[in-house]
Structures are given as structure tokens and as C-alpha cells.
Design an enzyme around this catalytic site. Structure first.
Site, PDB file in Angstrom:
ATOM      1  N   GLN A 100       0.852  -1.204   0.000  1.00 20.56           N
ATOM      2  CA  GLN A 100       0.000   0.000   0.000  1.00 20.56           C
ATOM      3  C   GLN A 100       0.879   1.241   0.000  1.00 20.56           C
ATOM      4  OE1 GLN A 100      -3.432  -0.499   3.020  1.00 20.56           O
ATOM      5  NE2 GLN A 100      -1.951  -2.039   3.621  1.00 20.56           N
ATOM      6  N   ASN A 101       2.177   1.050   0.181  1.00 19.69           N
ATOM      7  CA  ASN A 101       3.069   2.198   0.364  1.00 19.69           C
ATOM      8  C   ASN A 101       3.382   2.875  -0.960  1.00 19.69           C
ATOM      9  OD1 ASN A 101       3.020   1.398   2.972  1.00 19.69           O
ATOM     10  ND2 ASN A 101       5.060   0.482   2.992  1.00 19.69           N
ATOM     11  N   VAL A 102       3.525   4.180  -0.889  1.00 20.82           N
ATOM     12  CA  VAL A 102       3.813   4.969  -2.086  1.00 20.82           C
ATOM     13  C   VAL A 102       5.273   5.422  -2.086  1.00 20.82           C
ATOM     14  CG1 VAL A 102       1.417   5.751  -2.328  1.00 20.82           C
ATOM     15  CG2 VAL A 102       2.996   7.112  -0.944  1.00 20.82           C
ATOM     16  N   HIS A 118      -1.374   1.748  -4.285  1.00 23.66           N
ATOM     17  CA  HIS A 118      -1.753   3.160  -4.122  1.00 23.66           C
ATOM     18  C   HIS A 118      -0.835   4.115  -4.885  1.00 23.66           C
ATOM     19  CE1 HIS A 118      -3.913   1.919  -0.124  1.00 23.66           C
ATOM     20  NE2 HIS A 118      -4.617   1.616  -1.200  1.00 23.66           N
ATOM     21  N   CYS A 150      -4.523  26.588 -19.846  1.00 31.04           N
ATOM     22  CA  CYS A 150      -5.888  26.325 -19.330  1.00 31.04           C
ATOM     23  C   CYS A 150      -5.927  26.215 -17.807  1.00 31.04           C
ATOM     24  CB  CYS A 150      -6.475  25.062 -19.962  1.00 31.04           C
ATOM     25  SG  CYS A 150      -5.730  23.545 -19.364  1.00 31.04           S
ATOM     26  N   GLY A 187       2.790  -4.464   8.985  1.00 31.17           N
ATOM     27  CA  GLY A 187       2.806  -3.013   9.199  1.00 31.17           C
ATOM     28  C   GLY A 187       1.633  -2.259   8.613  1.00 31.17           C
ATOM     29  N   PRO A 211       3.593  -4.340  15.766  1.00 33.33           N
ATOM     30  CA  PRO A 211       3.743  -4.186  17.225  1.00 33.33           C
ATOM     31  C   PRO A 211       2.440  -3.877  17.938  1.00 33.33           C
ATOM     32  CG  PRO A 211       4.726  -2.307  16.051  1.00 33.33           C
ATOM     33  CD  PRO A 211       4.284  -3.289  15.013  1.00 33.33           C
ATOM     34  N   ALA A 228       8.771  -4.890  11.727  1.00 32.77           N
ATOM     35  CA  ALA A 228       9.039  -5.499  10.425  1.00 32.77           C
ATOM     36  C   ALA A 228      10.526  -5.741  10.177  1.00 32.77           C
ATOM     37  CB  ALA A 228       8.473  -4.592   9.327  1.00 32.77           C
TER      38      ALA A 228
HETATM   39  C1  BJW Z   1       4.530  -1.161  12.384  1.00 35.46           C
HETATM   40  C2  BJW Z   1       5.764  -0.631  12.716  1.00 35.46           C
HETATM   41  C3  BJW Z   1       6.910  -1.439  12.501  1.00 35.46           C
HETATM   42  C4  BJW Z   1       4.256   0.850  13.141  1.00 35.46           C
HETATM   43  N1  BJW Z   1       6.773  -2.670  11.993  1.00 35.46           N
HETATM   44  N2  BJW Z   1       4.410  -2.377  11.897  1.00 35.46           N
HETATM   45  C5  BJW Z   1     -15.098  -1.003   2.561  1.00 35.46           C
HETATM   46  C6  BJW Z   1     -15.443  -0.695   3.858  1.00 35.46           C
HETATM   47  C7  BJW Z   1     -15.295   0.605   4.346  1.00 35.46           C
HETATM   48  C8  BJW Z   1     -14.800   1.630   3.545  1.00 35.46           C
HETATM   49  C9  BJW Z   1     -14.455   1.321   2.259  1.00 35.46           C
HETATM   50  C10 BJW Z   1     -14.615   0.029   1.779  1.00 35.46           C
HETATM   51  N3  BJW Z   1     -14.188   0.010   0.496  1.00 35.46           N
HETATM   52  C11 BJW Z   1     -13.767   1.255   0.164  1.00 35.46           C
HETATM   53  C12 BJW Z   1     -13.917   2.072   1.208  1.00 35.46           C
HETATM   54  C13 BJW Z   1     -13.581   3.529   1.255  1.00 35.46           C
HETATM   55  C14 BJW Z   1     -12.117   3.798   1.481  1.00 35.46           C
HETATM   56  C15 BJW Z   1     -11.703   3.217   2.816  1.00 35.46           C
HETATM   57  O1  BJW Z   1     -11.117   2.175   2.914  1.00 35.46           O
HETATM   58  N4  BJW Z   1     -11.998   3.945   3.885  1.00 35.46           N
HETATM   59  C16 BJW Z   1     -11.661   3.499   5.218  1.00 35.46           C
HETATM   60  C17 BJW Z   1     -10.727   4.516   5.875  1.00 35.46           C
HETATM   61  C18 BJW Z   1     -12.918   3.329   5.997  1.00 35.46           C
HETATM   62  N5  BJW Z   1     -11.299   3.269   0.398  1.00 35.46           N
HETATM   63  C19 BJW Z   1     -11.093   3.956  -0.729  1.00 35.46           C
HETATM   64  O2  BJW Z   1     -11.607   5.056  -0.915  1.00 35.46           O
HETATM   65  C20 BJW Z   1     -10.236   3.319  -1.797  1.00 35.46           C
HETATM   66  N6  BJW Z   1     -10.860   3.358  -3.043  1.00 35.46           N
HETATM   67  C21 BJW Z   1     -11.909   2.605  -3.364  1.00 35.46           C
HETATM   68  O3  BJW Z   1     -12.380   1.799  -2.590  1.00 35.46           O
HETATM   69  O4  BJW Z   1     -12.365   2.792  -4.650  1.00 35.46           O
HETATM   70  C22 BJW Z   1     -13.610   2.201  -5.017  1.00 35.46           C
HETATM   71  C23 BJW Z   1     -14.656   3.234  -4.759  1.00 35.46           C
HETATM   72  C24 BJW Z   1     -14.596   4.424  -5.419  1.00 35.46           C
HETATM   73  C25 BJW Z   1     -15.590   5.377  -5.213  1.00 35.46           C
HETATM   74  C26 BJW Z   1     -16.603   5.130  -4.299  1.00 35.46           C
HETATM   75  C27 BJW Z   1     -16.628   3.921  -3.610  1.00 35.46           C
HETATM   76  C28 BJW Z   1     -15.649   2.961  -3.851  1.00 35.46           C
HETATM   77  C29 BJW Z   1      -8.944   4.101  -1.979  1.00 35.46           C
HETATM   78  C30 BJW Z   1      -8.050   4.027  -0.796  1.00 35.46           C
HETATM   79  C31 BJW Z   1      -6.804   4.881  -1.059  1.00 35.46           C
HETATM   80  C32 BJW Z   1      -5.914   4.983   0.160  1.00 35.46           C
HETATM   81  N7  BJW Z   1      -4.927   5.986  -0.077  1.00 35.46           N
HETATM   82  C33 BJW Z   1      -3.976   6.280   0.979  1.00 35.46           C
HETATM   83  C34 BJW Z   1      -3.183   7.560   0.587  1.00 35.46           C
HETATM   84  C35 BJW Z   1      -2.112   7.254  -0.467  1.00 35.46           C
HETATM   85  C36 BJW Z   1      -1.320   8.488  -0.783  1.00 35.46           C
HETATM   86  C37 BJW Z   1      -0.552   9.026   0.404  1.00 35.46           C
HETATM   87  O5  BJW Z   1       0.261   8.321   1.026  1.00 35.46           O
HETATM   88  O6  BJW Z   1      -0.744  10.209   0.694  1.00 35.46           O
HETATM   89  O7  BJW Z   1      -3.108   5.179   1.183  1.00 35.46           O
HETATM   90  S1  BJW Z   1      -4.750   6.511   2.576  1.00 35.46           S
HETATM   91  C38 BJW Z   1      -3.494   5.723   3.498  1.00 35.46           C
HETATM   92  O8  BJW Z   1      -3.993   4.517   4.128  1.00 35.46           O
HETATM   93  C39 BJW Z   1      -2.433   5.289   2.479  1.00 35.46           C
HETATM   94  C40 BJW Z   1      -2.039   3.936   3.011  1.00 35.46           C
HETATM   95  O9  BJW Z   1      -1.483   3.160   1.977  1.00 35.46           O
HETATM   96  C41 BJW Z   1      -3.351   3.380   3.528  1.00 35.46           C
HETATM   97  C42 BJW Z   1      -3.201   2.291   4.541  1.00 35.46           C
HETATM   98  O10 BJW Z   1      -2.568   2.738   5.695  1.00 35.46           O
HETATM   99  P1  BJW Z   1      -1.552   1.762   6.444  1.00 35.46           P
HETATM  100  O11 BJW Z   1      -0.452   1.415   5.543  1.00 35.46           O
HETATM  101  O12 BJW Z   1      -2.294   0.663   7.067  1.00 35.46           O
HETATM  102  O13 BJW Z   1      -0.915   2.758   7.539  1.00 35.46           O
HETATM  103  P2  BJW Z   1      -1.406   3.076   9.028  1.00 35.46           P
HETATM  104  O14 BJW Z   1      -0.719   4.327   9.420  1.00 35.46           O
HETATM  105  O15 BJW Z   1      -2.891   3.053   9.137  1.00 35.46           O
HETATM  106  O16 BJW Z   1      -0.900   1.859   9.904  1.00 35.46           O
HETATM  107  C43 BJW Z   1       0.480   1.637  10.144  1.00 35.46           C
HETATM  108  C44 BJW Z   1       0.630   0.366  10.949  1.00 35.46           C
HETATM  109  O17 BJW Z   1       2.010   0.092  11.078  1.00 35.46           O
HETATM  110  C45 BJW Z   1       0.042   0.440  12.356  1.00 35.46           C
HETATM  111  O18 BJW Z   1      -0.774  -0.710  12.570  1.00 35.46           O
HETATM  112  C46 BJW Z   1       1.287   0.374  13.250  1.00 35.46           C
HETATM  113  O19 BJW Z   1       1.043  -0.313  14.483  1.00 35.46           O
HETATM  114  C47 BJW Z   1       2.236  -0.396  12.396  1.00 35.46           C
HETATM  115  N8  BJW Z   1       3.685  -0.230  12.673  1.00 35.46           N
HETATM  116  N9  BJW Z   1       5.679   0.617  13.224  1.00 35.46           N
HETATM  117  C48 BJW Z   1       5.582  -3.140  11.722  1.00 35.46           C
HETATM  118  N10 BJW Z   1       8.242  -1.009  12.821  1.00 35.46           N
END
Ligand code: BJW
Length: 238
Positions: A100-102, A118, A150, A187, A211, A228
Site C-alpha cells: 500500500q506504500n507509495v 496506491h 488552461c 505493518g 507491534p 518489520a
Molecule cells: C509497524 C511498525 C513497525 C508501526 N513494523 N508495523 C469497505 C469498507 C469501508 C470503507 C471502504 C470500503 N471500500 C472502500 C472504502 C472507502 C475507502 C476506505 O477504505 N476507507 C476506510 C478509511 C474506511 N477506500 C477507498 O476510498 C479506496 N478506493 C476505493 O475503494 O475505490 C472504489 C470506490 C470508489 C468510489 C466510491 C466507492 C468505492 C482508496 C483508498 C486509497 C488509500 N490511499 C492512501 C493515501 C495514499 C497516498 C498518500 O500516502 O498520501 O493510502 S490513505 C493511506 O492509508 C495510504 C495507506 O497506503 C493506507 C493504509 O494505511 P496503512 O499502511 O495501514 O498505515 P497506518 O498508518 O494506518 O498503519 C500503520 C501500521 O504500522 C500500524 O498498525 C502500526 O502499528 C504499524 N507499525 N511501526 C511493523 N516497525
């Protein structure tokens, strides 16, 4: 439990690894839902990562991404990224790496064929469908850069909330999840879909490496509470 998961890795013919922001935490990249620092402390990243936020305040969102690009350009892949790349090199066709990382750190560690759900923070694209003027004239610099004729804007080529993921990439990730013997979920908080759904469609055992507690812990055959960069080298050694 680490020995048990290590044995599962060794036995699995098809391993999928799904990574999130915690994968890069030990490289010095803040996780997505970590408190923001400095200038950005008062903003919720979940509010900034949307097209509507960019349209409402393009300079602010552009600057947030510029700040993150600068930070990511200065860090290095960690031992976890390197262990995944080394495992794939030693075991061709056994590992599918989905992120999921960018930040591009898996690719910089040498991983090939990474399924980046992503996008990549270093790429840009047009905000609105480009017209002939956007494509013919040089892009005018600015915050954000834009078409001088534009006004169409460049935006980061990442997937924001409400946007569809690249279809081929998501298809390939779903196929891998549906055919795996083992999935390591590393993670990620497991709150963002459709990425989190991949862990729920995995046919093999799911192992969480984190963690902290995650939204996907209930889907797991094993949960390893650790980091990780510390755990992956132990789990992926031969
Ligand atoms: C460690 C550590 C160490 C710390 N070792 N671990 C179904 C149900 C509900 C909602 C939805 C659904 N389907 C779709 C949705 C809507 C929405 C969504 O999911 N919303 C939820 C928040 C509720 N999803 C979307 O909108 C997606 N699109 C989509 O579904 O399109 C179809 C559609 C279109 C139109 C209408 C309807 C449907 C798109 C999602 C795009 C996500 N984009 C982002 C931003 C990317 C650009 C940027 O970086 O700026 O992606 S958001 C952000 O979250 C980013 C990440 O990739 C993503 C996930 O986050 P991640 O990686 O889990 O990070 P954290 O911070 O949450 O967690 C870090 C973890 O690491 C923690 O657990 C720590 O404990 C741990 N950790 N140190 C190991 N050393």
C-alpha cells in the site's frame, strides 16, 4: 511462534506479503496515521489525501506531498525491505509482494514486480483530463505546476480516498491472495479497503506482523507482535 511461522514460510509454495506504512517506519518514514509533525501537526492525513482537499486547497496539499517526497528521498530501505528482496531473488516465482506504500522503498531495495496498490509518491499526473494545450506546452512551475494556457494542475499520482485503484494491479493482487499458501501482513492497520480485504480473501494461513493490534488480527492464524525490520529477516532466512 516465530519458529512456527518460519516453518510455514519454508513449506509454502506461494507466499504473499502485503505491506503497509509500518514496513517503512524503521527507515524513518512516519506511518500514515501517526501524528503529523511540525507544520502538518494540525492536519489529519485522512482529510488531506482526497481529491476534494486538493481542489479546495491545491497549494497546501501539493506542499504536504512535496514535504513527504523530500523526506522519503533522504531515507533508505531497511533490513525488512532487503530481506524480502533477497528472498524473492533466492526463490524465483514464490513471492508476490503487494504494498500500500507509495514510498518506493521495496523497489529501491531490489524487489521486482511489486504490486503498488496506491501508486508512487514521486509520480505526477494531470488533475483533469489533459487537453491539447496541456500536452503540447511545457508545464509551468508552481505550487502545483500547471498548464499555462488552461490552468489544469499536476497532482501526485497516488490513489486518494474515493478513487479506484489501478485495476490490473488490484486484479493481480486478488489473484495472488486467492492462490497463496501463506500471507504475511506487515505493518498495516488494516482499515483501508480494498487493500485490507486481500487478507480476508487469502486462501492460505494469514500471519500479522505488527507491534500493535490491527483490524485484521481476527483473520490471522498467528499474530507476531514485533517490528518489520526485526522479524522479516528471521522469518525469511533459509
Ligand atoms: C509497524 C511498525 C513497525 C508501526 N513494523 N508495523 C469497505 C469498507 C469501508 C470503507 C471502504 C470500503 N471500500 C472502500 C472504502 C472507502 C475507502 C476506505 O477504505 N476507507 C476506510 C478509511 C474506511 N477506500 C477507498 O476510498 C479506496 N478506493 C476505493 O475503494 O475505490 C472504489 C470506490 C470508489 C468510489 C466510491 C466507492 C468505492 C482508496 C483508498 C486509497 C488509500 N490511499 C492512501 C493515501 C495514499 C497516498 C498518500 O500516502 O498520501 O493510502 S490513505 C493511506 O492509508 C495510504 C495507506 O497506503 C493506507 C493504509 O494505511 P496503512 O499502511 O495501514 O498505515 P497506518 O498508518 O494506518 O498503519 C500503520 C501500521 O504500522 C500500524 O498498525 C502500526 O502499528 C504499524 N507499525 N511501526 C511493523 N516497525
Amino acid at each position: 511462534m516465530i519458529e512456527q511461522v518460519h516453518a510455514w514460510v519454508r513449506a509454502a509454495k506461494r507466499v504473499v506479503v502485503l505491506t503497509g506504512a509500518g514496513m517503512s517506519a524503521e527507515s524513518g518514514v512516519p506511518t500514515f496515521r501517526d501524528a503529523q509533525t511540525g507544520l502538518w501537526a494540525k492536519f489529519d492525513p485522512q482529510q488531506l489525501a482526497t481529491e476534494s482537499a486538493f481542489r479546495a486547497n491545491p497549494a497546501m496539499v501539493w506542499d504536504w506531498y512535496a514535504f513527504r517526497r523530500e523526506m522519503i528521498a533522504k531515507v533508505e530501505p531497511n533490513e525488512g525491505h532487503r530481506a524480502l528482496a533477497a528472498f524473492a531473488a533466492r526463490h524465483p516465482h514464490r513471492l508476490t509482494l503487494i504494498t500500500q506504500n507509495v514510498d518506493g522503498l521495496h523497489q529501491r531495495a531490489g524487489s521486482e514486480g511489486v504490486l503498488a496498490l496506491h501508486g508512487n509518491i514521486f509520480d505526477d499526473q494531470w488533475l483533469d483530463t489533459p487537453k491539447a494545450c496541456c500536452l503540447s506546452a511545457p508545464v509551468a512551475p508552481g505550487n502545483p505546476p500547471h498548464c499555462a494556457q488552461c490552468g489544469n494542475k499536476r497532482r501526485p499520482a497516488v490513489v486518494w480516498f474515493g478513487e479506484v485503484l489501478p485495476l490490473d494491479t488490484l486484479d493481480a493482487a486478488e489473484t495472488a491472495a486467492c492462490e497463496c499458501d501463506l500471507m504475511l501482513v506487515v505493518g498495516t492497520s488494516g482499515v483501508v479497503y480494498p487493500a485490507a480485504g486481500l487478507a480476508r480473501m487469502a486462501t492460505g494461513k494469514v500471519v500479522i506482523i505488527n507491534p500493535e493490534a490491527t483490524e485484521l488480527d481476527d483473520a490471522a492464524a498467528a499474530v507476531l507482535r514485533g517490528k518489520a525490520a526485526q522479524l522479516l529477516p528471521q522469518l525469511l532466512k533459509d
